[in-house]
Design a protein around this motif. Structure first.
Motif, PDB file in Angstrom:
ATOM      1  N   ARG A  33      29.385   0.775  85.577  1.00  0.00           N
ATOM      2  CA  ARG A  33      28.253  -0.098  85.254  1.00  0.00           C
ATOM      3  C   ARG A  33      28.130  -0.296  83.747  1.00  0.00           C
ATOM      4  O   ARG A  33      27.526  -1.272  83.301  1.00  0.00           O
ATOM      5  N   ASN A  34      28.690   0.634  82.947  1.00  0.00           N
ATOM      6  CA  ASN A  34      28.625   0.493  81.493  1.00  0.00           C
ATOM      7  C   ASN A  34      29.241  -0.829  81.049  1.00  0.00           C
ATOM      8  O   ASN A  34      28.766  -1.463  80.112  1.00  0.00           O
ATOM      9  N   ALA A  35      30.294  -1.246  81.726  1.00  0.00           N
ATOM     10  CA  ALA A  35      30.942  -2.517  81.394  1.00  0.00           C
ATOM     11  C   ALA A  35      30.009  -3.689  81.695  1.00  0.00           C
ATOM     12  O   ALA A  35      29.963  -4.660  80.926  1.00  0.00           O
ATOM     13  N   ILE A  36      29.262  -3.611  82.766  1.00  0.00           N
ATOM     14  CA  ILE A  36      28.306  -4.675  83.119  1.00  0.00           C
ATOM     15  C   ILE A  36      27.179  -4.727  82.095  1.00  0.00           C
ATOM     16  O   ILE A  36      26.800  -5.801  81.629  1.00  0.00           O
ATOM     17  N   LEU A  37      26.660  -3.573  81.741  1.00  0.00           N
ATOM     18  CA  LEU A  37      25.577  -3.495  80.762  1.00  0.00           C
ATOM     19  C   LEU A  37      25.997  -4.126  79.441  1.00  0.00           C
ATOM     20  O   LEU A  37      25.300  -4.985  78.888  1.00  0.00           O
ATOM     21  N   VAL A  38      27.152  -3.737  78.939  1.00  0.00           N
ATOM     22  CA  VAL A  38      27.639  -4.235  77.649  1.00  0.00           C
ATOM     23  C   VAL A  38      27.989  -5.719  77.726  1.00  0.00           C
ATOM     24  O   VAL A  38      27.644  -6.495  76.831  1.00  0.00           O
ATOM     25  N   ALA A  39      28.660  -6.146  78.787  1.00  0.00           N
ATOM     26  CA  ALA A  39      29.070  -7.544  78.905  1.00  0.00           C
ATOM     27  C   ALA A  39      27.878  -8.483  79.033  1.00  0.00           C
ATOM     28  O   ALA A  39      27.986  -9.671  78.723  1.00  0.00           O
TER      29      ALA A  39
ATOM     30  N   SER B  72      31.501   5.426  75.436  1.00  0.00           N
ATOM     31  CA  SER B  72      32.234   4.429  76.225  1.00  0.00           C
ATOM     32  C   SER B  72      31.604   3.049  76.061  1.00  0.00           C
ATOM     33  O   SER B  72      32.320   2.043  75.980  1.00  0.00           O
ATOM     34  N   GLU B  73      30.281   2.984  75.965  1.00  0.00           N
ATOM     35  CA  GLU B  73      29.610   1.694  75.770  1.00  0.00           C
ATOM     36  C   GLU B  73      29.932   1.116  74.400  1.00  0.00           C
ATOM     37  O   GLU B  73      30.163  -0.096  74.269  1.00  0.00           O
ATOM     38  N   LEU B  74      29.979   1.955  73.381  1.00  0.00           N
ATOM     39  CA  LEU B  74      30.369   1.520  72.045  1.00  0.00           C
ATOM     40  C   LEU B  74      31.795   0.954  72.084  1.00  0.00           C
ATOM     41  O   LEU B  74      32.066  -0.113  71.526  1.00  0.00           O
ATOM     42  N   ALA B  75      32.696   1.660  72.752  1.00  0.00           N
ATOM     43  CA  ALA B  75      34.091   1.207  72.838  1.00  0.00           C
ATOM     44  C   ALA B  75      34.200  -0.104  73.613  1.00  0.00           C
ATOM     45  O   ALA B  75      34.920  -1.025  73.183  1.00  0.00           O
ATOM     46  N   LEU B  76      33.501  -0.209  74.721  1.00  0.00           N
ATOM     47  CA  LEU B  76      33.548  -1.443  75.514  1.00  0.00           C
ATOM     48  C   LEU B  76      33.014  -2.628  74.719  1.00  0.00           C
ATOM     49  O   LEU B  76      33.568  -3.728  74.786  1.00  0.00           O
ATOM     50  N   ALA B  77      31.943  -2.419  73.972  1.00  0.00           N
ATOM     51  CA  ALA B  77      31.382  -3.506  73.168  1.00  0.00           C
ATOM     52  C   ALA B  77      32.378  -3.939  72.086  1.00  0.00           C
ATOM     53  O   ALA B  77      32.564  -5.136  71.857  1.00  0.00           O
ATOM     54  N   ASN B  78      33.014  -2.975  71.438  1.00  0.00           N
ATOM     55  CA  ASN B  78      34.017  -3.321  70.428  1.00  0.00           C
ATOM     56  C   ASN B  78      35.184  -4.075  71.051  1.00  0.00           C
ATOM     57  O   ASN B  78      35.692  -5.036  70.468  1.00  0.00           O
TER      58      ASN B  78
ATOM     59  N   ARG C 153      35.129  -6.042  73.490  1.00  0.00           N
ATOM     60  CA  ARG C 153      34.684  -7.408  73.802  1.00  0.00           C
ATOM     61  C   ARG C 153      34.177  -8.162  72.572  1.00  0.00           C
ATOM     62  O   ARG C 153      33.653  -9.262  72.694  1.00  0.00           O
ATOM     63  N   ALA C 154      34.288  -7.553  71.397  1.00  0.00           N
ATOM     64  CA  ALA C 154      33.820  -8.156  70.137  1.00  0.00           C
ATOM     65  C   ALA C 154      32.322  -8.459  70.170  1.00  0.00           C
ATOM     66  O   ALA C 154      31.872  -9.483  69.653  1.00  0.00           O
TER      67      ALA C 154
ATOM     68  N   ALA D  58      30.796  -0.023  64.248  1.00  0.00           N
ATOM     69  CA  ALA D  58      29.382  -0.366  64.403  1.00  0.00           C
ATOM     70  C   ALA D  58      28.755  -0.543  63.031  1.00  0.00           C
ATOM     71  O   ALA D  58      29.198   0.039  62.042  1.00  0.00           O
ATOM     72  N   LEU D  59      27.712  -1.325  62.995  1.00  0.00           N
ATOM     73  CA  LEU D  59      26.916  -1.461  61.783  1.00  0.00           C
ATOM     74  C   LEU D  59      25.938  -0.293  61.751  1.00  0.00           C
ATOM     75  O   LEU D  59      25.166  -0.101  62.686  1.00  0.00           O
ATOM     76  N   PRO D  60      25.953   0.512  60.703  1.00  0.00           N
ATOM     77  CA  PRO D  60      25.052   1.667  60.662  1.00  0.00           C
ATOM     78  C   PRO D  60      23.638   1.258  60.270  1.00  0.00           C
ATOM     79  O   PRO D  60      23.450   0.427  59.386  1.00  0.00           O
ATOM     80  N   ALA D  61      22.657   1.833  60.957  1.00  0.00           N
ATOM     81  CA  ALA D  61      21.250   1.617  60.632  1.00  0.00           C
ATOM     82  C   ALA D  61      20.598   2.965  60.376  1.00  0.00           C
ATOM     83  O   ALA D  61      20.953   3.962  61.013  1.00  0.00           O
ATOM     84  N   GLU D  62      19.666   2.994  59.476  1.00  0.00           N
ATOM     85  CA  GLU D  62      18.954   4.229  59.157  1.00  0.00           C
ATOM     86  C   GLU D  62      17.595   4.318  59.826  1.00  0.00           C
ATOM     87  O   GLU D  62      17.037   5.404  59.965  1.00  0.00           O
ATOM     88  N   THR D  63      17.035   3.167  60.237  1.00  0.00           N
ATOM     89  CA  THR D  63      15.713   3.134  60.861  1.00  0.00           C
ATOM     90  C   THR D  63      15.728   2.237  62.093  1.00  0.00           C
ATOM     91  O   THR D  63      16.597   1.355  62.209  1.00  0.00           O
ATOM     92  N   PRO D  64      14.770   2.409  63.005  1.00  0.00           N
ATOM     93  CA  PRO D  64      14.685   1.499  64.146  1.00  0.00           C
ATOM     94  C   PRO D  64      14.531   0.036  63.719  1.00  0.00           C
ATOM     95  O   PRO D  64      15.167  -0.847  64.294  1.00  0.00           O
ATOM     96  N   SER D  65      13.728  -0.210  62.701  1.00  0.00           N
ATOM     97  CA  SER D  65      13.525  -1.580  62.226  1.00  0.00           C
ATOM     98  C   SER D  65      14.829  -2.191  61.730  1.00  0.00           C
ATOM     99  O   SER D  65      15.154  -3.344  62.043  1.00  0.00           O
ATOM    100  N   GLN D  66      15.602  -1.421  60.977  1.00  0.00           N
ATOM    101  CA  GLN D  66      16.888  -1.919  60.483  1.00  0.00           C
ATOM    102  C   GLN D  66      17.854  -2.155  61.641  1.00  0.00           C
ATOM    103  O   GLN D  66      18.588  -3.147  61.649  1.00  0.00           O
ATOM    104  N   ALA D  67      17.853  -1.281  62.642  1.00  0.00           N
ATOM    105  CA  ALA D  67      18.732  -1.454  63.799  1.00  0.00           C
ATOM    106  C   ALA D  67      18.424  -2.753  64.528  1.00  0.00           C
ATOM    107  O   ALA D  67      19.329  -3.509  64.898  1.00  0.00           O
TER     108      ALA D  67
END
Length: 155
Positions: free
Chosen positions: A84-90, A106-112, A114-115, A137-146
């Motif tokens: 299901r991780n593939a469905i979530l990311v796609a 695995s979700e991070l890898a699947l997203a990468n 799929r670009a 991934a783009l690193p974020a330090e705060t929820p707002s930045q993410a």
């Protein structure tokens, strides 16, 4: 926009607080929040988004209607386990990875693969075999930045 928020079922208090804030900020921005629909980061982001009046879709690995977290607007029961991780990311325009677990990796890898844009908050940092950091991934330090990084097109 549809933003998937991925993180561990067994999360820290810090991760849960950040996930609640991310959910609220995404809802306030009008984004649809996608998550796994279970415990931990998934429950926290659903709580934050639903409290802010947002739409929250849970993509479940099973068909257990008793295993879903509160705060979901709708649930997709895949009965596909970790696939299901593939469905979530796609289904996402961007993915926010919060914390770290093997499923989250695995979700991070699947997203990468799929670009799909990935933002990490208190989460995975990936290096190659020689120890060189990879731009996974783009690193974020705060929820707002993410949230800003996830919602800003063409960075």
């Amino acid at each position: 926009m549809q933003i998937a928020v991925c993180g561990p079922r067994d999360c820290t208090d810090r991760e849960a607080a950040a996930a609640r804030e991310v959910g609220g900020l995404l809802a306030a921005a009008g984004a649809t929040v996608l998550c796994g629909g279970g415990a931990g980061v998934m429950a926290a982001v659903a709580e934050g988004a639903s409290r802010a009046g947002g739409l929250v879709i849970g993509i479940r690995p099973d068909t257990d209607r008793d295993a879903i977290c509160p705060g979901l607007s709708a649930v997709v029961y895949t009965d596909m386990g970790e696939a299901r991780n593939a469905i979530l990311v796609a289904s996402a325009d961007a993915v926010i990875v919060l914390g770290g677990s093997w499923g989250t990796l695995s979700e991070l890898a699947l997203a990468n693969h799929r670009a799909i844009r990935v933002v990490t908050l208190h989460g995975w940092r990936i290096h190659d075999a020689d120890g060189t950091p990879l731009h996974a991934a783009l690193p974020a330090e705060t929820p707002s930045q993410a949230v800003t990084l996830a919602l800003t097109p063409h960075l």
